[in-house]
Design a protein around this motif. Structure first.
Motif, short mmCIF file in Angstrom:
data_model
loop_
_atom_site.label_atom_id
_atom_site.label_comp_id
_atom_site.label_asym_id
_atom_site.label_seq_id
_atom_site.Cartn_x
_atom_site.Cartn_y
_atom_site.Cartn_z
N VAL A 18 -2.57 -1.12 -3.36
CA VAL A 18 -3.59 -0.45 -3.23
C VAL A 18 -3.08 1.14 -2.79
CG1 VAL A 18 -5.22 0.18 -0.98
CG2 VAL A 18 -4.23 -2.47 -1.52
N SER B 142 -7.46 1.15 4.36
CA SER B 142 -6.13 1.07 2.95
C SER B 142 -4.98 -0.50 3.68
CB SER B 142 -5.62 2.09 2.88
OG SER B 142 -4.97 2.23 3.25
N THR C 252 -8.25 4.67 -3.06
CA THR C 252 -9.31 4.73 -1.89
C THR C 252 -9.21 6.08 -1.69
OG1 THR C 252 -7.67 4.38 -0.28
CG2 THR C 252 -8.89 2.43 -1.22
N ASP D 120 -3.30 4.22 -1.79
CA ASP D 120 -4.30 5.40 -0.35
C ASP D 120 -4.36 6.32 -1.07
OD1 ASP D 120 -5.86 6.59 1.11
OD2 ASP D 120 -5.15 6.01 3.01
N LYS E 73 0.92 -1.40 -0.38
CA LYS E 73 0.08 -0.28 0.03
C LYS E 73 0.70 1.23 0.27
CE LYS E 73 -1.64 2.38 2.80
NZ LYS E 73 -2.07 3.39 4.33
#
Ligand SMILES: Nc1ncnc2c1ncn2[C@@H]1O[C@H](COP(=O)(O)OP(=O)(O)OP(=O)(O)O)[C@@H](O)[C@H]1O
Ligand SMILES: Cc1ncc(CO)c(N)n1
Length: 275
Positions: free
Chosen positions: A109, A222, A143, A111, A83
């Motif tokens: 991921v 996240s 996200t 964020d 992430k």
């Protein structure tokens, strides 16, 4: 003498900033990975002097130091999911995007930390542009919170319908899936997130938890998605499990400092330790 049981566990990597107050950033991510029984590794991007009331100072690390941390981890330990959090400046964003293009960052991921839930901008305009152009197209799941989604979709978001429209518009930037988070929305929409993966448009809804101690909810969500991807869950299942985790952690939020305290990442332990 006793012999160790050699265990193997999934590994996740967080590329993010440090929060001295311990509620968000790397500190929240590593706690969330640990809760999920995923080994947490980290590449620090910046050091913030921060507490429950706000950010006093931010010092960036050189982009080369961020790359060196990523390579040290992926070349030896290996990671199943990654992430990104506060990447701060265009140099760090470009360096991370390059690592993603080299296929060093699986299940990525992103964020897109740009604006806090209270609406204050955390990174410069050039960094927002770099995120949009270099990194977001490489994301597995993106996200954004309400304010980040407003910037990325160039639209006002104040209703569920506008969250849904924004998710679909942001999807065109190239991420494989988008989750627009509702923590910054008014009233009952605070527990509502919208998912779009080019096919399914879903509303993930939990009741609003009445608490002011919400510092780090986005980082925690996240990181939990990342941990669930590292554990082998598919994208949508990973998001649903992560949302449920954040909701539980919000139910055990911590009253620390004078402002917004963090969520209770280890809520089962906290629950049993209270008088
Ligand atoms: N009061 C609340 N009740 C229920 N769920 C909430 C509440 N506040 C936030 N959430 C959930 O927490 C998750 C994180 O969303 P949020 O919009 O707060 O992210 P964020 O602004 O990036 O957070 P932060 O910047 O504080 O780390 C989402 O799943 C959202 O629905
Ligand atoms: C270090 C850091 N990352 C992310 C956020 C957003 O919650 C924050 N406040 N601090």
């Amino acid at each position: 003498m006793s012999v160790s049981n050699y265990l193997t566990v999934p590994v996740a990597l967080t590329i993010a900033g440090s929060d001295s107050g311990g509620g968000a950033g790397i500190q929240a991510d590593l706690r969330t990975f640990a809760f999920h029984k995923v080994h947490g590794t980290s590449a620090l991007t910046c050091v913030t002097a921060q507490n429950t009331q706000g950010v006093d100072r931010v010092d960036a690390l050189p982009a080369a130091a961020v790359i060196a941390q990523i390579l040290a981890v992926v070349r030896d330990i290996g990671v199943q999911a990654v992430k990104t959090g506060m990447l701060l400046n265009p140099e760090i964003i470009a360096a991370v995007a390059e690592q993603a293009m080299e296929e060093h960052l699986p299940n990525l991921v992103v964020d897109p930390v740009m604006v806090s839930r209270t609406g204050s901008q955390l990174i410069a305009d050039e960094a927002i542009l770099a995120l949009r152009e270099c990194l977001i197209p490489l994301a597995t799941i993106l996200t954004p919170n309400r304010y980040e989604a407003q910037i990325l979709s160039a639209s006002e978001i104040d209703t569920l319908e506008s969250m849904q429209a924004a998710a679909q518009r942001i999807f065109t930037l190239g991420a494989r899936a988008v989750l627009v988070k509702g923590g910054g929305m008014p009233g009952e929409l605070r527990g509502v997130d919208v998912w779009f993966d080019g096919n399914r448009l879903e509303v993930l809804k939990t009741a609003t938890v009445e608490t002011i101690h919400t510092h780090g909810t986005g980082c925690t969500l996240s990181a939990a998605i990342t941990a669930n991807l590292a554990l082998g869950h598919d994208m949508f299942t990973a998001v649903k499990l992560a949302k449920s985790y954040v909701t539980s952690a919000l139910h055990y939020s911590l009253q620390l400092g004078q402002g917004q305290g963090p969520v209770g990442h280890f809520f089962p332990l906290l629950e049993s330790s209270q008088p």
